[in-house]
Design an enzyme around this catalytic site. Structure first.
Site: not given
Length: 467
Positions: A322-323
């Protein structure tokens, strides 16, 4: 270019539909490929070269895997698959995680990796996962090698789901890329799903998101216990309507172009366990990790220790996907621990509880997870979570909390109802005659209202745009 913009809604997409359906059937994939690349390159033209490189590498690799398998050279086919995976992951690592790792090492005095300051290519996490499935599916015999570079390029760059999913597996879309049907009913259904998704994004996510932004920006000395929970509740609704709205728009546009994508959300906030929540939230990502990581590692057909290890690896990867930030890794591991606990013993206890208690248990843990997810700065995260659990400098509540609660209560109630299947159940009870009258009116009203908001407002964030 984002879906929830006047430019996309009234210029780009209508032109795509018009040119697509005026083109001869044999040219439609080529037309779509051109429009896909224009869409992707609108904001970052230079990264078109990266996408073209990825397309060519995976296309060629799929042909090699198919040839080696046909010749009975399984070892060579496995090497070709591994090479494609390494190349794809290397690109993802370089553009998404290099600076993150370099910065983390520099923080502890290790400066051998320079920070490059590269901009993250939009949607790289999504299209990298999609392209990696192709040689794997060919190797497994789940899909035939694609002989047409144009058709494979169309699959990789398909703009409805390019920047925000759902994550498509090649074997699920191969036949539709080669040949797809079209009907008025399918197109109308696509319009309906698209407008619903647009309304989720523009009318709900954008408006509720302003409450979260207020509390996220608030100094820790001003936070109250009630305010911190109100803020994270707003974020929970924002991220759901933001991401599920974009997924609905992708499904709707796909139908209008003759494609059928699988749904990506199934009312996750009605879940009675964390395990169930992740069967309903970001379904395509969970399915991808289950099929291409968890099961190849042995899945649940292993001993207890290895099962726990497999789950922690999968959820660590899910988080960092996700990041490029430690909070996302922590977020993934948090869910990994909860799911392991449910698999080993907790789920047996939970199933004996009243349904209301099961829902409260799940929502409580999910809301805590969104505080981890939404705050990348560790110091801010710790302060915010301390406020949530009684350590707020501002006490239990204050006048600001009362003001924001009164101001946003109607929107929060609407969001709560819309995140549950109640509206769908009521809609299904309408007669077909009433539906034919009511549906066009609601869709037109929704489109007009969304357009008015987009024209009048400059606040139009998209959370998953950076993933």
């Amino acid at each position: 270019m984002v879906f929830s913009s006047v430019l996309f809604l009234f210029y780009y997409f209508p032109v795509v539909l018009l040119v697509h359906y005026l083109s001869p059937v044999k040219w439609r994939n080529a037309v779509l490929l051109v429009f896909n690349l224009i869409f992707y390159g609108w904001g970052e033209p230079i990264y078109i070269l990266l996408m073209v490189f990825t397309i060519v590498v995976d296309y060629a690799d799929g042909l090699l895997v198919g040839r080696f398998k046909a010749q009975g050279r399984d070892g060579a086919a496995r090497i070709a698959v591994a090479a494609a995976i390494v190349i794809n992951l290397a690109l993802l690592f370089f553009f998404k995680y290099w600076d993150f790792i370099a910065g983390s090492l520099a923080a502890v005095g290790l400066n051998f990796m320079p920070e490059l300051g590269l901009r993250l290519p939009i949607g790289i996490s999504f299209y990298t996962f999609q392209t990696m499935t192709y040689p794997v599916d060919v190797y497994r015999g789940d899909a035939r090698p694609q002989r047409s570079l144009v058709r494979f390029g169309t699959f990789v760059t398909l703009f409805p789901q390019l920047i925000a999913g759902p994550i498509l597996k090649y074997k699920e879309l191969a036949d539709q890329v080669d040949e797809r049907s079209w009907s008025v009913e399918q197109f109308a259904s696509g319009v309906q799903v698209f407008v619903v998704g647009l309304a989720k994004k523009v009318l709900l996510a954008n408006n509720i998101g302003m409450l979260w932004d207020t509390y996220k920006a608030m100094d820790s000395s001003q936070l109250t216990v009630a305010g911190a929970w109100l803020g994270v509740l707003a974020f929970a609704l924002q991220i759901y309507f933001d991401f599920s709205g974009y997924s609905d728009m992708a499904v709707g546009m796909g139908r209008m172009l003759g494609f059928e994508f699988l749904r990506n959300f199934d009312y996750p906030y009605i879940s009675r366990s964390i395990t169930e929540f992740w069967r309903r939230w970001h379904i395509s990502l969970g399915s991808w990790f289950r099929e291409y990581v968890y099961i190849p590692m042995g899945g649940n057909r292993v001993g207890r220790f290895r099962l726990c290890f497999n789950l922690m690896v999968v959820w660590g990867l899910t988080g960092i996907w996700h990041g490029a930030s430690w909070n996302f890794l922590l977020w993934g591991l948090y869910f990994g621990v909860l799911i392991i606990a449910e698999k080993l013993f907790l789920l047996k206890w939970i199933e004996k509880w009243p349904a209301a208690c099961q829902h409260l248990y799940t929502l409580f843990l999910v809301l805590v997870s969104w505080a981890i997810f939404g705050l990348e700065d560790f110091g801010q995260m710790v302060s915010y979570m301390q406020a949530m659990f009684g350590g707020a400098a501002g006490g239990l509540a204050d006048s600001a909390f009362g003001y924001y609660l009164r101001s946003y209560l109607p929107m929060l109630v609407i969001g709560g109802v819309a995140s549950a299947p109640l509206a769908r159940v009521l809609w299904d009870k309408l007669s077909q005659k009433a539906e034919k009258v009511v549906l066009p009116v609601l869709l037109l009203a929704g489109l007009v209202l969304c357009t008015a908001y987009l024209v009048d407002s400059t606040y139009n964030p998209f959370i998953y745009f950076n993933f």
